[in-house]
Each structure stands twice: as structure tokens, then as C-alpha cells.
Motif scaffolding. Structure first.
Motif, PDB file in Angstrom:
ATOM      1  N   TYR A 157      21.581  12.711  -4.445  1.00  0.00           N
ATOM      2  CA  TYR A 157      20.581  12.785  -3.366  1.00  0.00           C
ATOM      3  C   TYR A 157      20.485  11.445  -2.641  1.00  0.00           C
ATOM      4  N   ASP A 158      20.395  10.342  -3.386  1.00  0.00           N
ATOM      5  CA  ASP A 158      20.349   9.018  -2.755  1.00  0.00           C
ATOM      6  C   ASP A 158      21.603   8.771  -1.913  1.00  0.00           C
ATOM      7  N   GLU A 159      22.737   9.191  -2.449  1.00  0.00           N
ATOM      8  CA  GLU A 159      23.997   9.033  -1.729  1.00  0.00           C
ATOM      9  C   GLU A 159      23.983   9.832  -0.428  1.00  0.00           C
ATOM     10  N   TRP A 160      23.479  11.064  -0.490  1.00  0.00           N
ATOM     11  CA  TRP A 160      23.390  11.892   0.726  1.00  0.00           C
ATOM     12  C   TRP A 160      22.496  11.224   1.771  1.00  0.00           C
ATOM     13  N   CYS A 161      21.379  10.684   1.348  1.00  0.00           N
ATOM     14  CA  CYS A 161      20.470  10.009   2.294  1.00  0.00           C
ATOM     15  C   CYS A 161      21.173   8.838   2.968  1.00  0.00           C
ATOM     16  N   ARG A 162      21.842   7.994   2.190  1.00  0.00           N
ATOM     17  CA  ARG A 162      22.529   6.837   2.775  1.00  0.00           C
ATOM     18  C   ARG A 162      23.637   7.273   3.726  1.00  0.00           C
ATOM     19  N   ARG A 163      24.445   8.208   3.288  1.00  0.00           N
ATOM     20  CA  ARG A 163      25.603   8.600   4.086  1.00  0.00           C
ATOM     21  C   ARG A 163      25.217   9.314   5.379  1.00  0.00           C
ATOM     22  N   ASN A 164      23.997   9.817   5.442  1.00  0.00           N
ATOM     23  CA  ASN A 164      23.520  10.475   6.665  1.00  0.00           C
ATOM     24  C   ASN A 164      22.421   9.676   7.364  1.00  0.00           C
ATOM     25  N   ARG A 165      22.248   8.419   6.948  1.00  0.00           N
ATOM     26  CA  ARG A 165      21.262   7.511   7.549  1.00  0.00           C
ATOM     27  C   ARG A 165      19.856   8.111   7.524  1.00  0.00           C
ATOM     28  N   ALA A 166      19.577   8.926   6.502  1.00  0.00           N
ATOM     29  CA  ALA A 166      18.262   9.555   6.350  1.00  0.00           C
ATOM     30  C   ALA A 166      17.397   8.679   5.445  1.00  0.00           C
ATOM     31  N   THR A 167      17.094   7.484   5.930  1.00  0.00           N
ATOM     32  CA  THR A 167      16.379   6.480   5.147  1.00  0.00           C
ATOM     33  C   THR A 167      15.237   5.908   5.983  1.00  0.00           C
ATOM     34  N   SER A 168      14.674   4.827   5.517  1.00  0.00           N
ATOM     35  CA  SER A 168      13.546   4.203   6.219  1.00  0.00           C
ATOM     36  C   SER A 168      13.803   2.719   6.402  1.00  0.00           C
ATOM     37  N   GLY A 169      13.762   2.269   7.635  1.00  0.00           N
ATOM     38  CA  GLY A 169      13.839   0.844   7.904  1.00  0.00           C
ATOM     39  C   GLY A 169      12.517   0.155   7.642  1.00  0.00           C
ATOM     40  N   ILE A 170      11.440   0.918   7.796  1.00  0.00           N
ATOM     41  CA  ILE A 170      10.089   0.419   7.530  1.00  0.00           C
ATOM     42  C   ILE A 170       9.464   1.319   6.483  1.00  0.00           C
ATOM     43  N   ALA A 171       8.993   0.753   5.400  1.00  0.00           N
ATOM     44  CA  ALA A 171       8.360   1.538   4.340  1.00  0.00           C
ATOM     45  C   ALA A 171       6.900   1.763   4.709  1.00  0.00           C
ATOM     46  N   LEU A 172       6.611   2.958   5.249  1.00  0.00           N
ATOM     47  CA  LEU A 172       5.257   3.288   5.681  1.00  0.00           C
ATOM     48  C   LEU A 172       4.552   4.061   4.577  1.00  0.00           C
ATOM     49  N   ASN A 173       3.495   3.473   4.025  1.00  0.00           N
ATOM     50  CA  ASN A 173       2.678   4.147   3.016  1.00  0.00           C
ATOM     51  C   ASN A 173       1.532   4.876   3.703  1.00  0.00           C
ATOM     52  N   SER A 174       1.469   6.187   3.494  1.00  0.00           N
ATOM     53  CA  SER A 174       0.433   6.986   4.159  1.00  0.00           C
ATOM     54  C   SER A 174      -0.240   7.973   3.228  1.00  0.00           C
ATOM     55  N   GLY A 175       0.122   7.993   1.964  1.00  0.00           N
ATOM     56  CA  GLY A 175      -0.421   8.994   1.045  1.00  0.00           C
ATOM     57  C   GLY A 175      -1.900   8.801   0.755  1.00  0.00           C
ATOM     58  N   HIS A 176      -2.499   9.854   0.191  1.00  0.00           N
ATOM     59  CA  HIS A 176      -3.929   9.804  -0.157  1.00  0.00           C
ATOM     60  C   HIS A 176      -4.200   8.609  -1.076  1.00  0.00           C
ATOM     61  N   SER A 177      -5.179   7.768  -0.704  1.00  0.00           N
ATOM     62  CA  SER A 177      -5.317   6.477  -1.390  1.00  0.00           C
ATOM     63  C   SER A 177      -6.670   6.246  -2.063  1.00  0.00           C
ATOM     64  N   TYR A 178      -7.696   7.006  -1.734  1.00  0.00           N
ATOM     65  CA  TYR A 178      -9.041   6.657  -2.207  1.00  0.00           C
ATOM     66  C   TYR A 178      -9.144   6.673  -3.728  1.00  0.00           C
ATOM     67  N   LEU A 179      -8.553   7.682  -4.371  1.00  0.00           N
ATOM     68  CA  LEU A 179      -8.656   7.762  -5.830  1.00  0.00           C
ATOM     69  C   LEU A 179      -7.954   6.585  -6.504  1.00  0.00           C
ATOM     70  N   ALA A 180      -6.850   6.113  -5.906  1.00  0.00           N
ATOM     71  CA  ALA A 180      -6.149   4.969  -6.480  1.00  0.00           C
ATOM     72  C   ALA A 180      -7.016   3.721  -6.407  1.00  0.00           C
ATOM     73  N   VAL A 181      -7.754   3.556  -5.316  1.00  0.00           N
ATOM     74  CA  VAL A 181      -8.658   2.407  -5.190  1.00  0.00           C
ATOM     75  C   VAL A 181      -9.752   2.485  -6.250  1.00  0.00           C
ATOM     76  N   ILE A 182     -10.300   3.676  -6.454  1.00  0.00           N
ATOM     77  CA  ILE A 182     -11.329   3.849  -7.489  1.00  0.00           C
ATOM     78  C   ILE A 182     -10.755   3.496  -8.851  1.00  0.00           C
ATOM     79  N   SER A 183      -9.540   3.972  -9.126  1.00  0.00           N
ATOM     80  CA  SER A 183      -8.925   3.703 -10.427  1.00  0.00           C
ATOM     81  C   SER A 183      -8.711   2.209 -10.657  1.00  0.00           C
TER      82      SER A 183
END
Length: 818
Positions: A176-202
Motif C-alpha cells: 500500500y505504501d509503495e502504491w501511494c508513492r508510485r502514484n504520488r498519492a501522498t502529502s507534502g503537508i501533514a494536515l491534522n484535522s481529526g476529532h481532538s477534544y477527547l485527546a486534550v481531555i486525556s
């Protein structure tokens, strides 16, 4: 606005020239890397040399040098003088490909960009990695190889994540990682957008224990997972948590400030004064973005426009906030386009939180996911970018059986949206390269998988899949092509097994369920289906089956009695195809086409029948057809909305007269989602046929219709209608009709003109073929069901109504039979 800016060439006067890399299996140039090259760049160079040898047979040596002659591979910093270096976060994936006399330049801003340059060049000379794994590699054979290239490349989306819900099996991680690289299906910028409130509480549980006032007030009680955002202490803690994340990882591009999933928003008066739920979430993200960029400019803050915080805000977003608009779980009655427009008015940069495949929704079935809908992909990817999107996070599945072609095309388009104009050419290239002489049957196979016009899951679909695979196997003896056909045959066997399991009951269901999971595990390495997601989720959803503790998904693989690593042999796969053809017959009637020029059935003077039940409950988008004899006129209706969900905005009603030359709506009404009955009117100045469209974001809406006013539902193969609850509707069988043929899903009855049951429909979906006895044509027949079964008609007009007085039919049928 964050934009991918092409980096500036320093050498602008040199034109590209054809350069020979290999001749008759002999390398003509070394691969030159800098003595200061990173380990990542050296790995890329070694992999490039290996791939060139596979293509040409030539041994390409690596030279750690700054020589001007050769295949120059490295970063702009390692080889100064060719392109201007850039530290901009948006330039990380930019690269240069240029052939010149005596050298070929593969220069990127970063090692990641150098890797992109290598796979771009290899694609240009014929290499393909359509799906993950060596079976889906296409390695051209060219003992003599020359290139002529002059490209400055930058991606249209800074992040191009096609990731798998439920994760990746360890056996599939590398490919899978190889497929992503070979098709340029990657990220130049690592954008974190996932649900975060519970992690802050933890991370700060002790602080929240001391300050319960930081939590949301819900029903008079302070509780997670949401915050009291009006509380200054809470906001200070949240900002400090983000700054700590950046301090601990100086390379971190972003932090997420997206709220936790679900409801539970604070009900205190101070939060209410802050504005909408969206405004509150954005206020907190704005404070984090301001503080983070005061310390180090350029840091990003990610969040979604999702669920209760999907509606656009009334305040502006900090310039470094990236808002990713979710294409599902939208609240407030907005369309995706309305969210894009509304958010783009307040935020510089947008992303898309997409759903190309969700195992719970589609179970890896043909055409069931957006990732298999090629028309959707080719339309939305450029459209989203045109409306401000620069990041794509697409939840998907490791199911390259149904969605592989879509994932491959999406990767191409996400790098360069202009590829949307070349989808047909890319698809033909896939068929040619992957299947060679068998491309004809396989073009039919992939049309069966295309969600643009989804085929109903039934014996006929499975039978057609097996038949085209049989035809394809007969056209090729190529070992590589046969291996690909075998994997798709295993996928077809999965679809067959899932169909049988879905409609089994009692002990047969348990047996079919066990057989399905066993089979899914044995083919997991193919990536045709998302075996990990299926194993983890399906047992939890189906309460009619059981899994012994020793066979659960988290039981050790080696000791799990349902898990086997034994591969299927070519003979077994051939048996699946042979047996599948024998067991799965195709429908045996000829569909008849009818026009959509509907007119009242009155001239046929059909006799009265017991009044039917219209089944006018709707979810999503549904059309009703009516007729206005004399205009102007007013159509009086009632409606109840919000019957399932009350937080998705008002149900919308539009009136489209067919005589309106621009096909515009001439009347609009909305129904409050309060479950109460509301009366409304739709006025039209046009006589004749009218289409009424109900759209409610699947909240559940019931429409009330006066008696003896034309009201017809069209349910054809092209426009299948979905019915809920008990219903009985009539349809007309034209004179001379010999067979009533169509598609059925769900139990029910077919009644002849004398109200006799002449056919019983099973719950399992499938095509039906019922003969029309002499004397029963030219009359009304009906479908009757007690549990919401769906029906489409394919040999008679697909028009359904409560009785003859409300029935509209194609004009040519009425004219012929009157």
C-alpha cells in the motif's frame, strides 16, 4: 491563500533535448547523486536504478558526484544552479524533469519531490502501478530507451490521502505504501484535522478533574466530550496544549482543533452568546492559530466542517486555519457546494473530507462506493479545487476489486486536475496495459463495477461478472494477465458469497456468514476486498450470527480456526467461474424503452380499481410527477418532515414544469423538521407535465396528496424508486405485451387485473419475468407489499400510481392503445 507555486528556473534558456539512457541493454549514463544526499534520496536512486534495469536490462551505476553529465538526481539544495530553492511549505513537492544534452535532471525541492520525479519519469516511459502489489505492476521492456521531457511539476492538492478506514493489514502495509508513492498519492503537508477534544481531555485529565467548569453544560451537568468554550481558562489550556505539541515536535506542520464527534455541546448562556456551534468551534481554533503563528509563522491548524459544526460561520477564520468540508454527515440542510461557498467566504484555504469507500456502507460491493463512481470522481475533484480546496483526505478501503480503478484515477487527478479530461484515455490505458488481448471483455467487467450507473446486486450481476471473466481468460495465455483475472475472479466469488449470505436465514445464514469470513481472510493478500474491515465490523452488525471466541478478529491468527493462509489454485478459481456461470442465470427478457413524455391515462378509459396506497414517504431525493390541465394553477400538498432526523434542516420542495424551456424550478416550499403536518402550495403558470422534487438530506419526509389528482412515481432501470413501508401501486400493461419483466428487491406480490396474486417476490433481489395471459393486457396490474419492497419495470411503462385517475403514461402508449 495557500497555493502550490511553481519554483522558478534559474536556467531558462536551455531547451529540452532527447537524451538516450540505454542502448541495446547497455546503460549510457550513470545516476548521479550528491555526496551530501540524504539516505532517503539514496534509496530513491537505488530503486530508480533497479527499475531502469527491469525495463532495459542495463546496469545503471550510482555515482556520488557533482558531475554535470549523467542522470542528475537530488534536491535543489544538493544541486544548486538548476532551480531556485524554496523553504515554503507549499513548495515541498515541486520538481523539475528536464532532458538536456549529456544529462537528465530530476531535481526536487525535497527528497519526497525527488521520489515524485522518479515515478513521474517512469510513468512517462510506460511503467504503471495500477493496484498495490507486483501482480498489478506493468514494467515495459525497452532495451533502448530515450526520453524527451521538460516539466516543472507541482500538485494541485497539497495532500492527496486515500487512506483505509479500519487500517491496513500488516501483510498489506508495504505494498500500500509503495502504491501511494508510485502514484504520488501522498502529502507534502501533514494536515491534522481529526476529532481532538477527547485527546486534550486525556492529556490533561487532572486539570479537568479540578475544573469541571471547563466541560460542556448538558442537561444541567458538566460532562465531556465537549467544552465550555466561553470559559477563558479552558481556552488558555487548549492553546497551551497546542503550543506544547509544536514544541515537542518542531517539524510538526499542524495541529487539529476539530471538536469531538457527536453532540453534547454546551448549553450555558455564555456559550450561547458566542454564537452558533460553528462559531464557537472556530473561535477556539482561531486562538490556537494566532498563538502558534506568533511563536513560529507558517504553522497550520486543521478542523472539519462536519456534523453540527458544518454550517458556515459568521466570523472569519485565521489565515493559517484549513477547514476540510465533509461530504457526508452535513447538518443544517446545506449542500456540499453551499458549504464550500460559505466557508470559503470566511477561510483562506479549504480541504475536503471525502468518503471514497466505507466498509460499513458498501461492504466492497460493485458500484456501491464513491470510489467506484468514475463520473463522481472526474466531476468533484476539479470542482472542489475550483472552489478553494487544496487538501484531500479520502476515507477509503483496501478494496481494489470494486474501487481500484477509481483510486488510481483519483490519484492522477488529485495531482493534476486536468487529468479529469483524460479519464476515458486513462481507463483505456488501464484496460490495454493490464489485460492486453482480453481488454474487450474486461471493459464490460469494469462497466459492471462503475458506480456511475450502479448495477443491482443479484444473480444476474454475478452471472455477468463470471461470464466476462470466462471470455477474458479464453483470450489470453499471458501469465501476468491471467494472474490479474484470477484476482478479479476471487473478487467475484466474494460478491457471490456476500449475496448468498445477505439473504440467508436460520442455520443457513450462520453457515454462509462463516464461509464468507473464511473466504475473505484467504484472499486478504490480494487487496480485492477490505478483509480487515469486514472481519472487525460485520460480526458486530449482524445479531443473527455468532463468532466463537477463538475465531474473533483479534484472536491470534495462527490459532484462529476460521483463518487460513492457503491460497486458491488456478484450478479452483476456474471452478468458481464455471460453477458461477451455471448457478447464476441472466434475465431472459428484452427491455422495452419508453419516452418520458407523460400524459394522463384518462383516454384509455380504464375501469376503476380498489384504491392503492402511494407510499409517499421519502428519504433523500425523490420525484413525483403530476399534470396541470389549465394554467395558472396551484398544487396543494401537505408534508411532515424530520421523521427520522430533526437536525438536517428543512425539507425542500421544488416544482419543475417540463414546458419551462430552461428547466428551472418555478415554485419552492420548505417543510419544518418537526414531524407536524404542514400545508403548502406550489404555483405554476405552465400547463402540462410537472415534476415535483422532494429533497430532505435523508431526514424522512411524508407527502400528502389529494385524491384523484395525478400523482405518478417513475421506477425504471435508469431511475429506480425506493419505497418504504406498506404500499400498493398500479401500472399499465400495454396491449400486446407478452411478458412483465423488471427487477425486484424485497418480498411482496404481483396482482393481475382481477386482484389475483400471480407471482410472489422473494426478499432476495433479482429480475422477474411473468407471462401476461390473453385478455389481461391493456389493463392495470399492481404491486403490493407490506414491508417496503422496491420494484422497477423494464417491459411495460415504469409508471406507478394509486389508481387510473392519477396515472400518467408515456404519450406514445396512450396514443396507440386509446
Amino acid at each position: 491563500m495557500l497555493r502550490a507555486l511553481l519554483f522558478v528556473l534559474i536556467v531558462v534558456t536551455v531547451q529540452a533535448e532527447t537524451i538516450s539512457l540505454a542502448e541495446d541493454g547497455r546503460a549510457l549514463l550513470p545516476i548521479v547523486v550528491s555526496p551530501d544526499a540524504t539516505a532517503e534520496t539514496r534509496r530513491t536512486a537505488t530503486e530508480f536504478a533497479t527499475m531502469l534495469k527491469r525495463i532495459t536490462g542495463a546496469e545503471f551505476t550510482l555515482a556520488a558526484d557533482t558531475a554535470a553529465r549523467g542522470i542528475v538526481l537530488g534536491t535543489a539544495r544538493e544541486f544548486p544552479g538548476f532551480v531556485e530553492t524554496s523553504a515554503a511549505i507549499t513548495d515541498r513537492e515541486n520538481y523539475l524533469l528536464r532532458s538536456q544534452r549529456g544529462r537528465l535532471l530530476l531535481i526536487g525541492q525535497t527528497p519526497q519531490a525527488v521520489d515524485h520525479a522518479v515515478w513521474d519519469l517512469l510513468h512517462r516511459v510506460g511503467f504503471r502501478q495500477f493496484f498495490p502489489g507486483p501482480i498489478w505492476e506493468i514494467v515495459p521492456q525497452r532495451r533502448t530507451l530515450a526520453v524527451d521531457v521538460d516539466v516543472q511539476a507541482a500538485p494541485d492538492y497539497h495532500a492527496r490521502r486515500i487512506w483505509f478506514g479500519y487500517g491496513v493489514l500488516k501483510e498489506r502495509e508495504a505494498v500500500y505504501d509503495e502504491w501511494c508513492r508510485r502514484n504520488r498519492a501522498t502529502s507534502g503537508i501533514a494536515l491534522n484535522s481529526g476529532h481532538s477534544y477527547l485527546a486534550v481531555i486525556s492529556r490533561h485529565q487532572a486539570e479537568f478533574d479540578r475544573h469541571s467548569e471547563y466541560l460542556a453544560l448538558v442537561g444541567g451537568k458538566r460532562q465531556p466530550p465537549k467544552f465550555c468554550i466561553a470559559n477563558a481558562g479552558l481556552r488558555k489550556l487548549f492553546v497551551e496544549d497546542a503550543l506544547t505539541q509544536f514544541a515537542r515536535n518542531p517539524a510538526l506542520d499542524s495541529v487539529s482543533c476539530d471538536p469531538s464527534d457527536g453532540g453534547g455541546w454546551c448549553e450555558c448562556a455564555d456559550c450561547a452568546r458566542l454564537g452558533s456551534i460553528t462559531d464557537r468551534a472556530l473561535l477556539l481554533a482561531n486562538e490556537v492559530a494566532a498563538a502558534a503563528n506568533a511563536v513560529k509563522p507558517g504553522r497550520l491548524v486543521g478542523m472539519y466542517a462536519y456534523s453540527q459544526h458544518s454550517p458556515p460561520p459568521s466570523l472569519a477564520a485565521h489565515p493559517q486555519i484549513v477547514v476540510s468540508v465533509a461530504t457526508s454527515f452535513i447538518r443544517g440542510g446545506y449542500t456540499v457546494d453551499q458549504l464550500l461557498s460559505g466557508w470559503h467566504a470566511q477561510a483562506r484555504t479549504l480541504g475536503i473530507r471525502e468518503y471514497y469507500g466505507v466498509n460499513v456502507w458498501d461492504r466492497d460491493l460493485p458500484g456501491a462506493a464513491r470510489g467506484s463512481n468514475l463520473a463522481y470522481l472526474r466531476t468533484t475533484i476539479p470542482h472542489f479545487r475550483q472552489n478553494g480546496a487544496r487538501f484531500m483526505s479520502a476515507e477509503s478501503s483496501d478494496n481494489f476489486g470494486p474501487n481500484g480503478l477509481g483510486y488510481y484515477l483519483a490519484a492522477r487527478m488529485l495531482w493534476d486536475v486536468r487529468e479529469a479530461n483524460a479519464v476515458d484515455a486513462l481507463t483505456n490505458d488501464f484496460l490495454d496495459q493490464a489485460f492486453g488481448p482480453a481488454r474487450g471483455p474486461m471493459a464490460k467487467f469494469y462497466r459492471l463495477l462503475d458506480g456511475t450507473k450502479r448495477q443491482p446486486l443479484c444473480d444476474d450481476l454475478v452471472g455477468r461478472m463470471y461470464r466476462v471473466l470466462h471470455d477474458a481468460r479464453a483470450l489470453t495465455s499471458d501469465v501476468a494477465v491471467r494472474a490479474r483475472l484470477d484476482e478479479l475472479a476471487l473478487y467475484t466469488r466474494y460478491v457471490e458469497s456476500y449475496l448468498d449470505y445477505s439473504f440467508a436465514s436460520g442455520p443457513e445464514r450462520q453457515a454462509a456468514f462463516e464461509q464468507l469470513l473464511r473466504f475473505a481472510w484467504r484472499i486478504r493478500r490480494t487487496g480485492m476486498i477490505h478483509a480487515k474491515g469486514l472481519w472487525q465490523d460485520l460480526p458486530n452488525r449482524d445479531k443473527a450470527v455468532m463468532v466463537p471466541a477463538s475465531a474473533r478478529h483479534n484472536a491470534p491468527d495462527a490459532a484462529n480456526p476460521w483463518k487460513s493462509d492457503e491460497p486458491f489454485s488456478s484450478e479452483q478459481i476456474a471452478g468458481f467461474i464455471r460453477d458461477g456461470i451455471a448457478r447464476r442465470p441472466l434475465f431472459d427478457f428484452e427491455p422495452v424503452a419508453f419516452s418520458n413524455r407523460l400524459v394522463p391515462a384518462g383516454p384509455l378509459k380504464l375501469p376503476p380499481v380498489p384504491r392503492g396506497n402511494a407510499g409517499t414517504y421519502a428519504r433523500g431525493v425523490r420525484d413525483f410527477w403530476t399534470w396541470v390541465e389549465n394554467a395558472p394553477a396551484s398544487i396543494s400538498l401537505t408534508g411532515r418532515a424530520g421523521l427520522v432526523y430533526a437536525d438536517r434542516g428543512r425539507a425542500k420542495v421544488e416544482l419543475y414544469p417540463l414546458a419551462e424551456t430552461e428547466l428551472k424550478s418555478v415554485a419552492h416550499a420548505e417543510i419544518a423538521p418537526d414531524k407536524a403536518e404542514h400545508a403548502f402550495e406550489l404555483r405554476t403558470a405552465y400547463p402540462g407535465l410537472q415534476r415535483i422534487e422532494i429533497s430532505d438530506d435523508a431526514q424522512g419526509t411524508a407527502i400528502g396528496w389529494p385524491d384523484r389528482v395525478p400523482m405518478t412515481i417513475v421506477s425504471s432501470q435508469e431511475q429506480p424508486a425506493k419505497f418504504f413501508g406498506a404500499w400498493q401501486l398500479y401500472f399499465y400493461v400495454p396491449r400486446g405485451t407478452k411478458v412483465i419483466g423488471g427487477f425486484s428487491e424485497g418480498s411482496g406480490e404481483l396482482l393481475d387485473p382481477m386482484q389475483n396474486t400471480v407471482h410472489q417476490f422473494a426478499a432476495k433481489p433479482g429480475y422477474f419475468n411473468v407471462p401476461v395471459p390473453p385478455g389481461t393486457d391493456g389493463k392495470l396490474w399492481s404491486f403490493k407489499t407490506a414491508a417496503g419492497g422496491n420494484r422497477t419495470l423494464m417491459t411495460v411503462p415504469p409508471c406507478l400510481a394509486r389508481d387510473a385517475s392519477e396515472l400518467l403514461l408515456p404519450a406514445e402508449v396512450v396514443e396507440r392503445d386509446r
